[in-house]
Motif scaffolding. Structure first.
Motif, short mmCIF file in Angstrom:
data_model
loop_
_atom_site.label_atom_id
_atom_site.label_comp_id
_atom_site.label_asym_id
_atom_site.label_seq_id
_atom_site.Cartn_x
_atom_site.Cartn_y
_atom_site.Cartn_z
N LEU A 89 0.83 -1.20 0.00
CA LEU A 89 0.00 0.00 0.00
C LEU A 89 0.86 1.25 0.00
O LEU A 89 0.66 2.15 -0.82
CB LEU A 89 -0.93 0.00 1.22
CG LEU A 89 -1.90 1.19 1.25
CD1 LEU A 89 -3.01 1.02 0.23
CD2 LEU A 89 -2.48 1.38 2.63
N THR A 90 1.85 1.33 0.90
CA THR A 90 2.62 2.57 1.02
C THR A 90 3.48 2.84 -0.20
O THR A 90 3.84 3.97 -0.45
CB THR A 90 3.53 2.55 2.28
OG1 THR A 90 4.32 1.37 2.25
CG2 THR A 90 2.71 2.57 3.54
N LEU A 91 3.80 1.82 -0.97
CA LEU A 91 4.60 2.05 -2.17
C LEU A 91 3.74 2.29 -3.41
O LEU A 91 4.26 2.48 -4.50
CB LEU A 91 5.54 0.86 -2.43
CG LEU A 91 6.66 0.67 -1.42
CD1 LEU A 91 7.58 -0.44 -1.85
CD2 LEU A 91 7.45 1.95 -1.22
N GLY A 92 2.42 2.25 -3.23
CA GLY A 92 1.56 2.53 -4.36
C GLY A 92 1.30 1.34 -5.26
O GLY A 92 0.62 1.46 -6.27
N VAL A 93 1.84 0.19 -4.90
CA VAL A 93 1.67 -0.99 -5.74
C VAL A 93 0.22 -1.46 -5.71
O VAL A 93 -0.35 -1.85 -6.73
CB VAL A 93 2.60 -2.13 -5.29
CG1 VAL A 93 2.47 -3.33 -6.20
CG2 VAL A 93 4.04 -1.64 -5.26
N SER A 94 -0.39 -1.37 -4.52
CA SER A 94 -1.81 -1.73 -4.41
C SER A 94 -2.66 -0.79 -5.25
O SER A 94 -3.59 -1.20 -5.93
CB SER A 94 -2.28 -1.65 -2.96
OG SER A 94 -1.50 -2.46 -2.15
N GLY A 95 -2.33 0.50 -5.16
CA GLY A 95 -3.08 1.51 -5.92
C GLY A 95 -3.06 1.22 -7.41
O GLY A 95 -4.10 1.27 -8.08
N GLY A 96 -1.87 0.90 -7.91
CA GLY A 96 -1.74 0.57 -9.33
C GLY A 96 -2.60 -0.63 -9.69
O GLY A 96 -3.30 -0.64 -10.71
N GLY A 97 -2.55 -1.64 -8.82
CA GLY A 97 -3.36 -2.84 -9.05
C GLY A 97 -4.84 -2.51 -9.04
O GLY A 97 -5.61 -3.03 -9.87
N ALA A 98 -5.25 -1.64 -8.11
CA ALA A 98 -6.65 -1.27 -8.00
C ALA A 98 -7.13 -0.57 -9.26
O ALA A 98 -8.23 -0.82 -9.74
CB ALA A 98 -6.86 -0.36 -6.78
N LEU A 99 -6.27 0.29 -9.80
CA LEU A 99 -6.63 0.99 -11.03
C LEU A 99 -6.84 -0.02 -12.16
O LEU A 99 -7.85 0.02 -12.88
CB LEU A 99 -5.55 2.00 -11.41
CG LEU A 99 -5.76 2.73 -12.73
CD1 LEU A 99 -7.09 3.48 -12.71
CD2 LEU A 99 -4.61 3.70 -12.99
N GLY A 100 -5.88 -0.95 -12.27
CA GLY A 100 -6.00 -1.97 -13.31
C GLY A 100 -7.29 -2.76 -13.16
O GLY A 100 -8.03 -2.99 -14.12
N ALA A 101 -7.59 -3.15 -11.92
CA ALA A 101 -8.78 -3.96 -11.67
C ALA A 101 -10.05 -3.16 -11.94
O ALA A 101 -11.02 -3.69 -12.47
CB ALA A 101 -8.76 -4.46 -10.22
N SER A 102 -10.05 -1.86 -11.60
CA SER A 102 -11.23 -1.02 -11.85
C SER A 102 -11.53 -0.95 -13.33
O SER A 102 -12.69 -1.01 -13.75
CB SER A 102 -11.00 0.39 -11.32
OG SER A 102 -10.75 0.37 -9.96
N ILE A 103 -10.47 -0.79 -14.09
CA ILE A 103 -10.65 -0.76 -15.54
C ILE A 103 -11.31 -2.06 -16.00
O ILE A 103 -12.26 -2.06 -16.79
CB ILE A 103 -9.30 -0.54 -16.26
CG1 ILE A 103 -8.78 0.86 -15.92
CG2 ILE A 103 -9.44 -0.71 -17.76
CD1 ILE A 103 -7.37 1.12 -16.40
N ALA A 104 -10.81 -3.17 -15.43
CA ALA A 104 -11.37 -4.47 -15.81
C ALA A 104 -12.85 -4.57 -15.43
O ALA A 104 -13.67 -5.06 -16.20
CB ALA A 104 -10.56 -5.58 -15.15
N ILE A 105 -13.19 -4.08 -14.21
CA ILE A 105 -14.58 -4.16 -13.77
C ILE A 105 -15.47 -3.30 -14.67
O ILE A 105 -16.56 -3.71 -15.08
CB ILE A 105 -14.73 -3.69 -12.31
CG1 ILE A 105 -13.99 -4.65 -11.37
CG2 ILE A 105 -16.21 -3.64 -11.91
CD1 ILE A 105 -14.01 -4.22 -9.92
N ALA A 106 -14.96 -2.10 -15.01
CA ALA A 106 -15.73 -1.19 -15.85
C ALA A 106 -16.05 -1.83 -17.20
O ALA A 106 -17.10 -1.61 -17.77
CB ALA A 106 -14.96 0.11 -16.05
N PHE A 107 -15.13 -2.65 -17.66
CA PHE A 107 -15.35 -3.31 -18.94
C PHE A 107 -16.12 -4.62 -18.79
O PHE A 107 -16.36 -5.31 -19.77
CB PHE A 107 -14.03 -3.58 -19.65
CG PHE A 107 -13.46 -2.34 -20.28
CD1 PHE A 107 -14.17 -1.69 -21.28
CD2 PHE A 107 -12.27 -1.82 -19.86
CE1 PHE A 107 -13.67 -0.53 -21.86
CE2 PHE A 107 -11.75 -0.67 -20.43
CZ PHE A 107 -12.46 -0.01 -21.43
N GLY A 108 -16.44 -4.98 -17.56
CA GLY A 108 -17.19 -6.21 -17.35
C GLY A 108 -16.33 -7.28 -16.72
O GLY A 108 -15.19 -7.48 -17.09
#
Lengths: 272, 320
Positions: free
Chosen positions: B74-93
């Protein structure tokens, strides 16, 4: 030592342990070279010093000699064999390198740090055995730091930390020690102590040592060989008496005010 | 040994606790209890264990690699990057798969990997990495990723936006054995890679040049740890959202118990991380009585103070 190594070292100059041939090095392609055609021959069983002005390439050269960095041109020979042909862990069993002192972040104990010097001898999933621990304790004792074993390295003074780093290098049971500015953080007493330790290791264990230093007062009479660098090349080499001379030092440091004088059986150096 | 015991006890407690407590005796008779237990609770507890073990192990590895006790996904932003990737995936279904692999895994992995690359670049620019700069970069990465997630929520329909919102806080809600097998397919190679790197990390934690002089190929070890960490974080984030601070609390608890040897810290963090998240999830499921809290909220509540305490301790050390 395997047979091939034995053969090759027999053909090499028996007196030379570590040799640099026309080394060049830059930190990255496009950056200026910090080492430019540096050559030197370090004799076996001597205590030697590498001197030179700031930025002359001393630290880079010693890292090349230790195999921590690879030269862009030229070759390092260890015991007559190209250094890069040695597998890294095999190299670590023969050459130990001590970087400039860093405080460290994690409160490891001094003994744990010294035990890291045993890692070239242990396999990936083994912890150190009885013998490794005995070697580590012996290494601490050899630099009079046995009492520090259980202390946390983050709490040690600069001088104590330097001793622990030296003990860690000794735990590698190396033939050759390379130290980058070991005396920089030390006071008068600890500087002299460090040189005494290195001299004793040379005399008792036959360990060859090369240290980078700005401390020209230490060199004569304790050291056997001195190499002087300027602009990335080794410009002078010899005994302390041969290198610590006005005209040589003036050229090395680009400073005509440097004076070297002998008194009380040692050489004193200063700049007017 | 001690930790295996802790893990076993936590598992039992986590299995027992729930909105409807299940008496273990009922399992032999009650059909309903059996269904609840094997279909819902067991997979969920397993999931919590896997995610907790993963995050704790990655946290311990990154702390050693960066020589920074405050580093974690979390503190290094790695989770954040993953969350963004996953959000994009959810948005697309959700359903999309590429060669049998859920798209969301790949997207989250790509996101974590990208964030890791930024951190890597930053860590490599100079000879010395300022510990503060690394964490600041992580915070900024998280912010940037979070903004993108909000923007994505804005542009997707209501139900998917809610899905993203619920999932970003971190929850182990979505579960089934099928998903567990699929996750293990990615996590196990990651775990093994980190375990293989334990000795190198132990030496790197002292200092890079010393590690190199002791025969470690620092660049190679570094890349392997980055790759394994991105993979693990990507997959766990894709499933559980950003569950923060597990990678911080657990390795430090292990340090207090067993000392500073990374070869000990890694496997112990793995076990304790599993136990910790199972219990945190049990608390999340039961504390409200009806309904449940996202487990990410629980770990953040526990982890925030630990982070501040570590920061204070580090500053005191630096002042010395």
């Amino acid at each position: 030592m395997d047979h091939a190594t034995q053969l090759r070292s027999a053909t090499a100059d028996a007196g030379v342990l570590l040799e640099a041939r026309e080394l060049s090095f830059a930190y990255a392609a496009g950056l200026p070279e910090v080492v430019r055609g540096a050559s030197l021959a370090l004799r076996r069983g001597v205590l030697a010093a590498l001197i030179g002005a700031n930025g002359s390439g001393k630290s880079s050269l010693i890292r090349l000699l230790g195999g921590i960095a690879r030269p862009s041109r030229g070759e390092v020979l260890f015991d007559g064999v190209p250094l890069r042909s040695l597998e890294p862990r095999a190299r670590a069993r023969r050459i130990a390198y001590v970087p400039q002192a860093s405080a460290g972040v994690f409160p490891l104990t001094a003994l744990e740090v010294v035990l890291m010097g045993r890692s070239p001898y242990t396999s990936r999933f083994r912890f150190e055995n009885e013998r490794d621990i005995a070697v580590a304790r012996d290494a601490l004792a050899a630099v009079d730091a046995a009492h520090l074993a259980a202390r946390s390295v983050t709490e040690l003074s600069g001088g104590e930390r330097q001793l622990v780093a030296l003990a860690r290098a000794l735990a590698q049971e190396p033939e050759c020690l390379l130290l980058d500015e070991p005396s920089a953080a030390l006071d008068l007493k600890h500087r002299a102590g460090l040189v005494r330790h290195l001299g004793r290791l040379r005399d008792e264990r036959g360990i060859t040592a090369l240290i980078v230093t700005h401390d020209l007062q230490l060199l004569d009479p304790a050291f056997d060989q001195v190499f002087a660098m300027r602009d990335g090349a080794v410009v002078a080499a010899g005994t302390p008496a041969e290198v610590l001379r006005d005209e040589v030092l003036a050229a090395v440091y680009a400073d005509e005010h440097v004076r070297a004088r002998q008194a009380f059986g040692r050489t004193f150096v200063w700049s007017e | 040994m001690l930790l295996a015991l802790v893990l076993a006890v936590s598992t039992v407690v986590a299995l027992w606790a729930g909105y409807a407590p299940i008496a273990f005796a009922d399992l032999s008779g009650d059909e309903m209890a059996r269904l609840l237990f094997f279909r819902l609770r067991l997979p969920r507890v397993l999931m919590a264990g896997m995610v907790g073990a993963s995050l704790a192990m990655v946290g311990a590895s990154l702390q050693a690699l960066f020589r920074n006790p405050l580093a974690e996904p979390l503190t290094l932003g790695v989770s954040g990057g993953g969350a963004l990737g996953a959000s994009i995936a959810i948005a697309f279904g959700f359903g999309a798969k590429v060669a049998g692999v859920p798209f969301i895994f790949l997207a989250a992995f790509a996101g974590s990997g990208a964030a890791m690359l930024v951190v890597y670049r930053l860590a490599r620019t100079g000879a010395v990495v300022m510990p503060g700069a690394l964490l600041l970069a992580g915070v900024v990465l998280n912010f940037v990723a979070a903004s993108f997630v909000v923007i994505i929520q804005y542009f997707t329909d209501y139900s998917r936006a809610l899905q993203i919102l619920r999932w970003t806080i971190g929850s182990l809600d979505v579960v089934g054995f099928d998903l567990i097998w699929r996750m293990l397919l990615f996590l196990v190679p990651g775990w093994i890679t980190l375990a293989l790197m334990a000795r190198d990390l132990h030496l790197i934690a002292l200092d890079e040049e010393t590690a190199e002089s002791l025969g470690v190929n620092v660049r190679r070890s570094e890349r392997l740890v980055y790759a394994a960490s991105s993979l693990i974080v990507g997959v766990t984030v894709a499933v559980g959202g950003t569950i923060g601070f597990v990678g911080l609390i657990v390795p430090h608890a292990v340090r207090l118990l067993f000392g500073e040897d990374v070869r000990v810290i890694l496997p112990c963090s793995f076990l304790l991380g599993a136990a910790f998240l199972m219990l945190a999830d049990a608390v999340a499921r039961t504390v409200l009585g009806v309904g449940e809290l996202p487990v990410g909220a629980i770990t953040a509540l526990a982890g925030g103070p630990v982070f501040l305490w570590l920061l204070r301790r580090q500053q005191r050390l630096a002042a010395m």
